[in-house]
Design an enzyme around this catalytic site. Structure first.
Site, short mmCIF file in Angstrom:
data_model
loop_
_atom_site.label_atom_id
_atom_site.label_comp_id
_atom_site.label_asym_id
_atom_site.label_seq_id
_atom_site.Cartn_x
_atom_site.Cartn_y
_atom_site.Cartn_z
N ARG A 109 0.80 -1.22 0.00
CA ARG A 109 0.00 0.00 0.00
C ARG A 109 0.84 1.28 0.00
O ARG A 109 1.82 1.39 0.74
CB ARG A 109 -0.96 0.00 1.20
CG ARG A 109 -0.32 -0.12 2.56
CD ARG A 109 -1.39 -0.29 3.63
NE ARG A 109 -0.89 -0.11 4.98
CZ ARG A 109 -0.44 -1.08 5.74
NH1 ARG A 109 -0.43 -2.31 5.27
NH2 ARG A 109 0.00 -0.84 6.97
N ARG A 167 1.70 -4.16 3.49
CA ARG A 167 2.72 -3.36 4.15
C ARG A 167 3.10 -2.20 3.24
O ARG A 167 2.98 -2.29 2.02
CB ARG A 167 3.95 -4.21 4.47
CG ARG A 167 5.14 -3.40 5.01
CD ARG A 167 6.35 -4.25 5.29
NE ARG A 167 7.56 -3.44 5.39
CZ ARG A 167 8.76 -3.90 5.70
NH1 ARG A 167 8.92 -5.19 5.95
NH2 ARG A 167 9.81 -3.10 5.75
N HIS A 168 3.58 -1.10 3.84
CA HIS A 168 4.16 -0.01 3.06
C HIS A 168 5.56 -0.45 2.61
O HIS A 168 6.51 -0.42 3.39
CB HIS A 168 4.28 1.26 3.91
CG HIS A 168 2.96 1.81 4.36
ND1 HIS A 168 2.03 2.31 3.49
CD2 HIS A 168 2.43 1.93 5.59
CE1 HIS A 168 0.98 2.73 4.17
NE2 HIS A 168 1.19 2.50 5.45
N VAL A 169 5.69 -0.87 1.39
CA VAL A 169 6.98 -1.33 0.88
C VAL A 169 6.97 -1.20 -0.63
O VAL A 169 5.95 -1.41 -1.30
CB VAL A 169 7.26 -2.78 1.31
CG1 VAL A 169 6.25 -3.75 0.69
CG2 VAL A 169 8.69 -3.20 0.97
N GLU A 387 -1.77 7.19 7.34
CA GLU A 387 -0.84 6.13 7.65
C GLU A 387 0.17 6.59 8.69
O GLU A 387 0.47 7.76 8.81
CB GLU A 387 -0.09 5.73 6.37
CG GLU A 387 -1.00 5.52 5.18
CD GLU A 387 -2.02 4.43 5.44
OE1 GLU A 387 -1.78 3.59 6.30
OE2 GLU A 387 -3.06 4.47 4.79
#
EC number: 2.8.2.-
Length: 438
Positions: A109, A167-169, A387
């Site tokens: 995301r 995950r933020h990746v 976030e």
């Protein structure tokens, strides 16, 4: 009285009424008589029919055994009950459960693009549909070393399927490290809108709590926290210039160092990955249509998501994540932002075009909104999601400073060029058009 005739060998005569026709020898006749006296060799028509029926049942059972790949289940259960054998003795471990396709989904995301709303929906859906929702507590590390990529890919690949990892990746190439490439999904939004949401959220948080921004950015100085957005943009502060404005594209470009540098290479690689590895990249401004397409593409994960999203209780929770204290940048500042984020906008419009093409294939019409009284990205989205924010830039200060210096002059050149407007155009109308997503 006549005496009974005695057989020459002694005993009674086996043929008291005379020898059988044909003059058979007494020894052979005696054998035939014994055979005729055996009850199990006497066949009637009913006995013959029963034998044939038994043979037919046996043949059908054998056929069923071969077609099914084994004996009937009730026979196995019976044998297991009687203790003669077990299922594992005859057939090994039971077959694994049938998995949906795809059974491996990754939602890497993008920050400030509605992911908090989607994750909230996924938690509800995972309990409802029984898939494995794998989340991460790491929010501020999107760029990984090679060893970190290998470790994360290993952890994801060994999760129980069907799974959805989020995950933020930045994009991970599983096949590069010998893993099965999962299906990717993501959502993006208007780049300037995303930037403004992030800028004010880092400083002032959202409606969930007055002091949550102090927890997220405790080291921020007061003069930085209350820095005017126009000053940040016009004075070319690092937070309001490249490469920090180059944010969305790396999520699709990947972990290559060049993916962090604004340019055509990163842009084209991001487009290629969208076409080859992403099942769907949606637009936050059309979130309901995004959820509808996800429900059609991934029903094992998203069936019923739209009804949950429209539930009043869920919308009440979503409204708590709207960023507070947003202010309107000047038209000049917005125009500079637009030029500094030209690659981001090219990618955004490319994704938007692909998304609308997909909607047309499924018979969904794109809503055309009228120009607002002020730029669209100044109006908070009802279910705008925020976030956790971390200073991702701390781990690579050297490359960031180098790119920042190279982009200072480029940004100024594009700004001066952008001010050459036609005399009939009003600068406010230009800004409104830039902010509108059509």
């Amino acid at each position: 009285m006549k005496k009974k005739q005695q057989h020459p060998g002694g005993g009674a005569d086996p043929w008291p009424h005379g020898a059988p026709l044909g003059g058979a020898a007494p020894g052979l006749g005696s054998w035939k008589r014994r055979v005729s006296q055996l009850p199990f060799l006497r066949f009637s028509l009913r006995d013959y029919g029963f034998c044939m029926a038994t043979l037919l049942v046996f043949c059908l059972g054998s056929l069923f055994y071969q077609l099914s790949g084994g004996p009937p289940r009730f026979l196995l259960d019976l044998r297991q009950y009687l203790g003669n054998s077990t299922y594992l003795d005859d057939h090994g471990p039971p077959p694994s459960k049938v998995l949906p396709f795809p059974s491996q989904v990754v939602y890497n995301r993008v920050g400030k693009c509605g992911s908090r709303t989607v994750v909230l929906l996924l938690r509800i859906l995972s309990e409802k549909h029984g898939f494995n929702l794998v989340t991460s507590d790491i929010h501020n590390k999107t760029r990984l070393t090679k060893n970190e990529q290998m470790e994360l890919i290993k952890n994801i690949s060994t999760a129980e399927q069907p799974y959805l990892f989020t995950r933020h990746v930045h994009f991970l190439n599983f096949s590069r490290f010998g893993g099965d490439q999962p299906v990717y999904i993501n959502i993006i939004r208007d780049p300037v809108n995303r930037f403004l949401s992030n800028y004010f959220f880092r400083r002032f948080g959202d409606w969930r709590g007055e002091q949550n921004h102090m927890i997220r950015t405790p080291s921020m100085r007061q003069e930085e926290r209350y820095l005017d957005i126009n000053e940040c943009i016009l004075e070319n502060y690092p937070e309001c210039s490249n490469p920090r404005l180059f944010y969305i594209i790396p999520y699709f470009c990947g972990q290559h160092p060049r993916c962090r540098e604004p340019g055509e290479w990163a842009l084209e690689r991001a487009k290629l990955n969208v076409n080859e590895n992403f099942l769907l990249v949606g637009i936050l401004e059309e979130l309901e249509d995004v959820l509808l397409l996800l429900e059609r593409f991934l029903p094992h994960y998203f069936k019923g998501v739209l009804s949950i999203y429209k539930d009043p209780e869920h919308r009440k929770l979503g409204n708590m994540t709207v960023t507070v204290r947003k202010t309107v940048p000047s038209p000049e500042a917005v125009q500079i932002l637009y030029q500094r984020m030209r690659y981001e906008y090219e990618f955004y419009h490319y994704v938007k075009e692909q998304f609308h093409l997909l909607k047309r294939k499924f018979g969904l019409k794109s809503r055309v909104s009228q120009p607002a009284l002020r730029p669209q990205f100044f109006i908070p989205t009802p279910l705008e999601t925020e976030e956790p924010v971390g200073d991702e830039e701390q781990d690579d200060e050297k490359w960031l400073e180098d790119i920042y210096k190279r982009n200072q002059q480029v940004s100024l050149e594009f700004f001066l060029r952008s001010l050459k407007l036609d005399g009939s155009q009003d600068i406010k109308q230009v800004i409104w058009n830039l902010s509108s997503v059509h």
